[in-house]
Design a protein around this motif. Sequence first.
Motif, mmCIF file in Angstrom:
data_model
loop_
_atom_site.group_PDB
_atom_site.id
_atom_site.type_symbol
_atom_site.label_atom_id
_atom_site.label_comp_id
_atom_site.label_asym_id
_atom_site.label_seq_id
_atom_site.Cartn_x
_atom_site.Cartn_y
_atom_site.Cartn_z
ATOM 1 N N GLY A 83 0.672 -1.376 0.115
ATOM 2 C CA GLY A 83 0.083 -0.063 0.053
ATOM 3 C C GLY A 83 0.856 1.232 0.029
ATOM 4 N N ILE A 84 2.181 1.183 0.090
ATOM 5 C CA ILE A 84 2.954 2.230 -0.011
ATOM 6 C C ILE A 84 3.172 2.701 -1.563
ATOM 7 C CG2 ILE A 84 5.220 3.316 0.591
ATOM 8 C CD1 ILE A 84 5.502 1.608 2.903
ATOM 9 N N SER A 85 2.843 4.002 -1.862
ATOM 10 C CA SER A 85 3.117 4.494 -2.936
ATOM 11 C C SER A 85 3.523 5.885 -3.038
ATOM 12 C CB SER A 85 1.756 4.559 -3.940
ATOM 13 O OG SER A 85 0.588 5.188 -3.463
ATOM 14 N N ALA A 86 4.257 6.301 -4.075
ATOM 15 C CA ALA A 86 4.728 7.800 -3.959
ATOM 16 C C ALA A 86 5.090 8.272 -5.608
ATOM 17 C CB ALA A 86 6.250 7.575 -3.286
ATOM 18 N N ARG A 87 5.327 9.684 -5.471
ATOM 19 C CA ARG A 87 5.592 10.229 -6.796
ATOM 20 C C ARG A 87 7.063 10.820 -6.793
ATOM 21 N NH1 ARG A 87 0.004 11.376 -5.689
ATOM 22 N NH2 ARG A 87 0.692 13.306 -4.689
ATOM 23 N N PRO A 88 7.974 9.952 -6.935
ATOM 24 C CA PRO A 88 9.342 10.787 -6.758
ATOM 25 C C PRO A 88 9.823 11.415 -7.738
ATOM 26 C CG PRO A 88 9.443 8.302 -7.075
ATOM 27 C CD PRO A 88 8.064 8.689 -7.077
ATOM 28 N N LEU A 89 10.864 12.250 -7.512
ATOM 29 C CA LEU A 89 11.586 13.087 -8.375
ATOM 30 C C LEU A 89 12.833 11.715 -8.703
ATOM 31 C CD1 LEU A 89 12.596 15.302 -9.885
ATOM 32 C CD2 LEU A 89 14.076 15.672 -7.652
ATOM 33 N N ARG A 90 13.113 11.730 -10.082
ATOM 34 C CA ARG A 90 14.085 10.552 -10.387
ATOM 35 C C ARG A 90 15.212 11.292 -11.232
ATOM 36 N NH1 ARG A 90 11.356 5.500 -10.058
ATOM 37 N NH2 ARG A 90 9.107 5.607 -10.390
ATOM 38 N N VAL A 91 16.291 10.839 -11.146
ATOM 39 C CA VAL A 91 17.670 11.164 -11.551
ATOM 40 C C VAL A 91 18.738 9.990 -12.080
ATOM 41 C CG1 VAL A 91 19.119 11.838 -9.551
ATOM 42 C CG2 VAL A 91 19.727 12.840 -11.768
ATOM 43 N N TRP A 92 19.037 9.922 -13.153
ATOM 44 C CA TRP A 92 20.076 8.839 -13.348
ATOM 45 C C TRP A 92 21.063 9.289 -14.440
ATOM 46 C CZ3 TRP A 92 15.374 9.168 -15.934
ATOM 47 C CH2 TRP A 92 15.222 9.227 -17.375
ATOM 48 N N LEU A 93 22.140 8.622 -14.505
ATOM 49 C CA LEU A 93 23.258 8.794 -15.423
ATOM 50 C C LEU A 93 23.719 7.317 -15.871
ATOM 51 C CD1 LEU A 93 25.502 10.530 -16.222
ATOM 52 C CD2 LEU A 93 26.942 9.824 -14.327
ATOM 53 N N ALA A 94 23.922 7.315 -17.198
ATOM 54 C CA ALA A 94 24.262 5.920 -17.978
ATOM 55 C C ALA A 94 25.188 6.388 -18.924
ATOM 56 C CB ALA A 94 23.003 5.496 -18.615
ATOM 57 N N SER A 95 26.224 5.317 -18.992
ATOM 58 C CA SER A 95 27.488 5.461 -19.692
ATOM 59 C C SER A 95 27.621 4.156 -20.383
ATOM 60 C CB SER A 95 28.643 5.561 -19.071
ATOM 61 O OG SER A 95 29.681 5.601 -19.895
ATOM 62 N N ALA A 96 27.821 4.105 -22.043
ATOM 63 C CA ALA A 96 28.349 2.955 -22.715
ATOM 64 C C ALA A 96 29.572 2.536 -22.108
ATOM 65 C CB ALA A 96 28.261 3.586 -24.082
ATOM 66 N N ILE A 97 29.686 0.963 -22.142
ATOM 67 C CA ILE A 97 30.698 0.382 -21.912
ATOM 68 C C ILE A 97 31.717 0.121 -23.038
ATOM 69 C CG2 ILE A 97 31.628 -1.626 -20.557
ATOM 70 C CD1 ILE A 97 28.738 -1.937 -19.504
ATOM 71 N N GLY A 98 32.822 0.847 -22.818
ATOM 72 C CA GLY A 98 33.739 0.743 -24.092
ATOM 73 C C GLY A 98 33.163 1.176 -25.311
ATOM 74 N N ASN A 99 33.838 0.759 -26.347
ATOM 75 C CA ASN A 99 33.623 1.268 -27.740
ATOM 76 C C ASN A 99 33.083 0.313 -28.440
ATOM 77 O OD1 ASN A 99 33.618 3.495 -29.515
ATOM 78 N ND2 ASN A 99 35.483 2.938 -30.501
ATOM 79 N N SER A 100 32.070 -0.635 -27.982
ATOM 80 C CA SER A 100 31.753 -1.726 -28.593
ATOM 81 C C SER A 100 30.039 -1.188 -29.212
ATOM 82 C CB SER A 100 31.368 -2.793 -27.640
ATOM 83 O OG SER A 100 32.605 -3.156 -27.022
ATOM 84 N N GLY A 101 29.884 -1.486 -30.483
ATOM 85 C CA GLY A 101 28.771 -1.628 -31.115
ATOM 86 C C GLY A 101 28.273 0.096 -31.314
ATOM 87 N N TRP A 102 27.367 -0.018 -32.239
ATOM 88 C CA TRP A 102 26.742 1.184 -32.593
ATOM 89 C C TRP A 102 25.037 1.199 -32.700
ATOM 90 C CZ3 TRP A 102 28.002 5.949 -32.302
ATOM 91 C CH2 TRP A 102 27.103 6.984 -32.808
ATOM 92 N N THR A 103 24.361 0.221 -33.165
ATOM 93 C CA THR A 103 22.999 0.163 -32.961
ATOM 94 C C THR A 103 22.666 -0.680 -31.452
ATOM 95 O OG1 THR A 103 23.054 -2.043 -34.291
ATOM 96 C CG2 THR A 103 22.702 0.135 -35.485
ATOM 97 N N VAL A 104 23.526 -1.618 -31.221
ATOM 98 C CA VAL A 104 23.462 -2.187 -29.779
ATOM 99 C C VAL A 104 24.631 -1.862 -28.863
ATOM 100 C CG1 VAL A 104 22.959 -4.257 -28.503
ATOM 101 C CG2 VAL A 104 21.984 -3.903 -30.977
ATOM 102 N N ARG A 105 24.403 -1.515 -27.864
ATOM 103 C CA ARG A 105 25.708 -0.749 -27.094
ATOM 104 C C ARG A 105 25.613 -1.505 -25.632
ATOM 105 N NH1 ARG A 105 28.424 4.679 -28.111
ATOM 106 N NH2 ARG A 105 30.171 3.204 -28.137
ATOM 107 N N PRO A 106 26.468 -2.090 -24.996
ATOM 108 C CA PRO A 106 26.612 -2.302 -23.561
ATOM 109 C C PRO A 106 26.546 -1.135 -22.952
ATOM 110 C CG PRO A 106 28.645 -2.984 -24.624
ATOM 111 C CD PRO A 106 27.651 -2.573 -25.636
#
Length: 204
Positions: A83-106
């Motif tokens: 029953g606990i619910s909330a409307r949180p503020l979200r923040v994220w940071l993502a980065s590609a791993i290495g120089n692998s791929g262009w259409t599919v990237r880890p």
Amino acid sequence: MRGVLLAAPLVLSACSAGMGWAVEVNAGLARLDANGADRGDRTVTAGLGLALEFDWLRDADLGLGLGWQTVGDGGATDDPGAGISARPLRVWLASAIGNSGWTVRPRATMGASLANGDGDLYAEGYAGLGVSVHPTRGTALHVLVGPQVVRATDALALGPSVTYQGWGVQARVRLFRMFWRRCDPASRADAAALVRTRSESSCM
């Protein structure tokens, strides 16, 4: 602090055309306990989110937005956090791993969500590994799986002295669409040229 976070994507958009919107869904399993109890109980988490996202040549992403998140019953005996619910503020940071791929990237991602109301609290932090899939220019589907930590309370439903906290694992899927899709480089060579010329805003 919130004003700084809200302004960050707007400042970034002034120096690059990689701005867009993102919609995300997440679901996971967590083991939460109440007020530091020795034994946690299994619980499900789930949520939705809508955000502004800044994409830097498919190598890095910064997102900021709002969403809805819930902690529910996962078959636990004591139904922790149901029953606990909330409307949180979200923040994220993502980065590609290495120089692998262009259409599919880890990709590696880390992020946090926070909602702090009148006696209520929902906070989470997470990290994950996955991929970003780019089927067309300016469109990306990000999929990641990793650990999460959760802390939640609801003063009205549970009383002010009951707080659930613990950790688990979750999966997140995020769809990103760039405002100016032709600004997404068509190839790795095009991305390298933009870095060399610093003319990424010219596509607008």
